[in-house]
Design an enzyme around this catalytic site. Structure first.
Site: not given
Length: 477
Positions: A249, A283
């Site tokens: 990720e 993120c």
């Protein structure tokens, strides 16, 4: 602070340490061990044995142990949240909310693990299988290396440790050097709950030494990493050499498209909600604000007014709205990126400077569509680049003109317009009617392009932590 190796709190074998610094004050909170290759060898050897011990415990007993951890995590919420806030700069209320997600995530992973049924091939489905029973079961991969970013130690611990342990793996946690404390505390609670000492360990130190060592050791069966795209690409290369399972990720430059049928106040609220938490160090936070030209200037002005009135300060102060970024190096880099954007034609509406680790919330407007910040440059801080467009097709083109594709959002009152964008945007997720800073434990959280490989989220992560075995009972009918 000490590492947790084999159930014991230990220093590095050579006693080397690094300072753990409060970014709000610049004060040294504690020291953190810098593990050596010798320490890593001990951790991995332990984990191999620990995985066998953990997998040998009946599934229902393992679930009881993890439920005890959930109770302990609830009892220690304030201590864990305080640690997060002091070492990471996250406002305490946000940290406390994140710790609350730990217990929810563990319980959701446990519930999903109880439904990981194998499959039975239909009897006599092929001539060569007459009389045979053919079915599948899931087995743990083995040792899982969990390499975590600094920004969400609680959430990342949950997705990685819960998934690994629910499926019978052992887990080696490698927290970010800036924020190891919360991970250490939660790992202790796993052991207190009854997870075998060698099945859950926490090692700290240099990513080049510890991270690469974990990834390249053939006894480590799988790697789950949350971090930068640069680091993720390196991990993917190292894993590929051994055909090792990896879930990555990574970064993002997520677009929020704002159509001109959106109320300005609502647009500003969504922009703030999608970007300002954790000082913009998320993120999937909105990082490009693609605004229809008919309302762009009004939006940028209203946003700048709101941001200029927000209070920066100590994360432990309830009045603080924005804390510091993770360290001074990061703060300097953010200011450098702002200056670079201005050099490429963006206009600075507010902010643009720093004091120590505190970066003043910044609005950049009239950002050229071909500039770095509008395409492939991710700014991990409280910066709002505003990019104008005229038509939806133009907005889609701008949104997709990036090497990243993590999340996205669109603000519009027209559902058809929202759905057209959702289907056209090249991203792992899209929120219609809000910003893209959205993540449920059960949803697949994944990126396209350079934003990652694999998915996190209950059933998706669980299936990345197991291998499938087919068993045939020959000629039983």
């Amino acid at each position: 602070m000490k590492m947790l190796i084999g159930g014991k709190e230990v220093e590095a074998s050579n006693c080397a340490v690094m300072d753990n610094i409060n970014p709000a004050t610049g004060e040294v909170i504690d020291t953190v061990p810098c593990a050596t290759a010798e320490d890593l060898e001990t951790v991995i050897s332990n984990a191999v044995e620990g995985q066998k011990q953990w997998a040998a415990i009946p599934f229902h007993k393992r679930m009881e142990i993890l439920e005890k951890f959930v109770v302990l995590a609830q009892e220690n919420e304030e201590k864990i949240a305080r640690t997060m806030a002091i070492e990471g700069g996250k406002p305490y209320a946000q940290a406390l909310g994140e710790v609350g997600r730990v217990k929810d995530a563990f319980r959701l992973y446990m519930a999903e693990a109880r439904t990981m049924y194998g499959k039975s091939i239909p009897l006599n489905s092929e001539p060569r299988g007459l009389g045979d029973v053919c079915f599948t079961i899931f087995e743990p991969l083995g040792v899982i290396a969990a390499i975590c970013a600094f920004n969400f130690p609680g959430v990342l611990f949950s997705h990685k440790a819960a998934a690994a342990l629910c499926t019978g793996n052992s887990v080696i946690l490698k927290p970010a050097s800036d924020t190891p404390g919360a991970t250490m505390l939660m790992t202790k609670l796993l052991l207190e709950a009854g997870v075998p000492a060698n099945a859950a360990q926490c090692i700290t130190g240099s990513g080049a030494v510890i991270g690469d060592g974990l990834v390249t050791d053939p006894r480590v069966a799988g790697v789950t990493l949350t971090g930068s795209t640069k680091v993720g690409i390196n991990v993917a290369k190292l894993c590929a050499a051994q055909l090792k399972a990896c879930s990555l990720e990574l970064g993002g430059n997520d677009p929020l498209v704002i159509m001109d049928d959106t109320d300005i106040d609502e647009a500003v609220a969504q922009a703030l909600g999608g970007r300002i938490a954790n000082a913009g160090q998320i993120c999937c936070s909105s990082k490009r604000f693609i605004v229809q030209n008919t309302i762009k200037d009004a939006f940028a002005k209203a946003l700048a007014e709101k941001l200029s009135a927000m209070r920066l300060g100590d994360p432990m102060d309830p009045a603080t709205e924005i804390g510091p970024v993770i360290n001074e190096k990061a703060a300097k880099n953010i200011v450098s990126q702002i200056e670079h954007a201005v050099s490429q034609g963006a206009k600075l509406l507010c902010g643009g400077s720093r004091e120590g680790c505190f970066v003043k919330p910044t609005v950049l407007t009239d950002v050229p569509t071909n500039s770095d910040v509008a395409t492939n440059e991710e700014i991990f801080g409280p910066v709002f680049p505003v990019i104008g467009f005229d038509t939806l097709d133009e907005a889609i083109e701008i949104a997709n003109n990036s090497c990243y594709g993590l999340s996205s959002g669109i603000l519009t009152k027209n559902t058809k317009v929202g759905m057209k964008f959702a289907l056209a945007v090249d991203a792992g997720g899209c929120v219609v009617g809000a910003n893209g800073n959205y993540r449920l434990t059960q949803q697949p959280f994944n990126g396209h392009k350079l934003s990652g490989i694999g998915s996190e989220g209950t059933m998706y992560t669980l299936h990345e932590m197991v291998k499938v075995k087919t068993i045939v009972l020959k000629n039983v009918f």
